[in-house]
Design a protein around this motif. Structure first.
Motif, short mmCIF file in Angstrom:
data_model
loop_
_atom_site.label_atom_id
_atom_site.label_comp_id
_atom_site.label_asym_id
_atom_site.label_seq_id
_atom_site.Cartn_x
_atom_site.Cartn_y
_atom_site.Cartn_z
N THR A 47 0.81 -1.21 0.00
CA THR A 47 0.00 0.00 0.00
C THR A 47 0.85 1.27 0.00
O THR A 47 2.08 1.21 0.02
CB THR A 47 -0.93 0.02 1.23
N ARG A 48 0.17 2.39 -0.01
CA ARG A 48 0.84 3.68 0.12
C ARG A 48 0.18 4.43 1.28
O ARG A 48 -0.88 5.03 1.13
CB ARG A 48 0.72 4.50 -1.16
N GLN A 98 3.78 10.57 4.00
CA GLN A 98 4.97 10.30 3.18
C GLN A 98 6.06 9.62 3.99
O GLN A 98 6.75 8.71 3.51
CB GLN A 98 5.49 11.63 2.60
N ARG A 101 6.13 5.69 4.29
CA ARG A 101 6.13 4.83 3.10
C ARG A 101 7.35 3.91 3.03
O ARG A 101 7.29 2.86 2.38
CB ARG A 101 5.97 5.68 1.84
N GLU A 118 2.59 -3.62 -6.50
CA GLU A 118 2.98 -2.32 -5.95
C GLU A 118 1.96 -1.25 -6.36
O GLU A 118 1.53 -1.22 -7.52
CB GLU A 118 4.36 -1.92 -6.49
N ASP A 125 4.44 4.87 -7.54
CA ASP A 125 4.73 6.20 -7.01
C ASP A 125 3.66 7.19 -7.44
O ASP A 125 2.70 6.85 -8.13
CB ASP A 125 6.12 6.68 -7.45
N ASP A 126 3.83 8.43 -7.02
CA ASP A 126 2.81 9.45 -7.27
C ASP A 126 2.61 9.75 -8.75
O ASP A 126 1.59 10.28 -9.16
CB ASP A 126 3.18 10.74 -6.53
N THR A 144 -3.88 6.83 -1.90
CA THR A 144 -3.43 6.44 -0.57
C THR A 144 -4.32 5.31 -0.08
O THR A 144 -5.53 5.29 -0.32
CB THR A 144 -3.48 7.62 0.42
N GLU A 195 -4.44 2.45 3.39
CA GLU A 195 -3.89 1.83 4.59
C GLU A 195 -4.74 0.62 4.96
O GLU A 195 -5.97 0.68 4.92
CB GLU A 195 -3.81 2.83 5.74
#
Length: 290
Positions: free
Chosen positions: A90-91, A95, A98, A117, A120-121, A129, A131
């Motif tokens: 996850t992301r 920040q 991470r 994965e 990235d942004d 995002t 969690e």
């Protein structure tokens, strides 16, 4: 649809130790403003949790060492969502959190899971995002809490990863995470708190699903997060908050038939907004389907 393994069949638990920086906020090193925590007590409670998972439930325990540079890394549930052979890295919203995924990714690889994965942004999942403490998997479908930690783009990435399962989103108010006030208490049972916000979320979940779930309502929000495991012995185990922490809710758990109840303290992690399930990842590597 995917082969359905009844919820709760697990063989491994992955945890990450409590660092000496427990209670500080990732990124700035300052004390978390929510409450004063007792690091030694948190470590004792963590030891009781891991002992219960290994010795009483019978899971194979994998413990990642604590990292003082990552003060919130003990919230291991946040950094990966696992279903079947697949681990979605996850992301987290912050920040600074991470890099917590690196050690967890290595363990997922060692367990021969297929790793996905979020990227990235700038990638296809840019801005997402997610969690894990906002993700409730029931064995049949996913519910994803849209909160201050998880956004709709993150839920879309999860849905794209686990295409064999329905994925529904529900709003989570304030700074809470979905699993702060609900969890699975069995293959077909949702445990949920009696708060107005939890009731509203449950009504929405019931409208979105095609399945019928039994509901076990508990008066205290802290008690609504449990860990259900059908261990290698095929017994039903439920790790839940003890009477000292949730005195009005223990009687509800005692109504569950043929369960082995394991009261497990979590007061220090709870002061930081975490729950029992925040502290571990549960994995099934035997793939025995019924």
């Amino acid at each position: 649809m995917a082969n359905m393994c009844p919820y709760g069949r697990f063989t491994h638990a992955v945890v990450r130790g409590i660092p000496e920086t427990f209670g500080k906020t990732a990124g700035d090193g300052r004390e978390n403003g929510q409450a004063t925590v007792d690091q030694a007590k948190a470590q004792r409670q963590f030891g009781c949790l891991t002992g219960a998972l290994r010795q009483k439930v019978g899971l194979q325990l994998i413990e990642i060492p604590p990292d003082p540079e990552l003060p919130e890394s003990w919230r291991i549930e946040d950094v990966v969502v696992i279903q079947g052979d697949t681990a979605l890295i996850t992301r987290p919203f912050k920040q600074q959190r991470r890099s917590e995924v690196d050690a967890v990714r290595r363990v997922m690889s060692e367990l021969n899971l297929t790793i996905v994965e979020m990227g990235d942004d700038q990638g296809d999942s840019g801005g997402a995002t997610l969690e894990g403490s906002d993700v409730l998997f029931t064995g049949r479908e996913f519910f994803v809490g849209i909160s201050s930690h998880t956004n709709r783009r993150g839920a879309e990435v999860l849905a794209d990863t686990f295409r064999d399962f329905a994925v529904s989103t529900v709003p989570v108010c304030g700074g809470a995470r979905l699993k702060n006030f609900c969890s699975m208490g069995g293959p077909n049972t949702i445990v949920i708190s009696n708060s107005d916000g939890a009731k509203k979320t449950l009504r929405m979940m019931e409208q979105l699903t095609d399945h019928h779930y039994e509901v076990l309502t508990v008066p205290e929000e802290s008690a609504a997060n449990c860990i259900y495991v059908k261990g290698p012995s095929k017994r039903d185990f439920l790790l839940h908050r003890p009477v000292e922490e949730s005195p009005d809710s223990v009687s509800a758990f005692q109504k569950l038939p043929d369960y082995t109840l394991l009261p497990t303290a979590c007061s220090e992690a709870s002061k930081l907004g975490a729950s029992l399930s925040s502290l571990c990842l549960l994995i099934n590597r035997k793939h025995t389907y019924f």
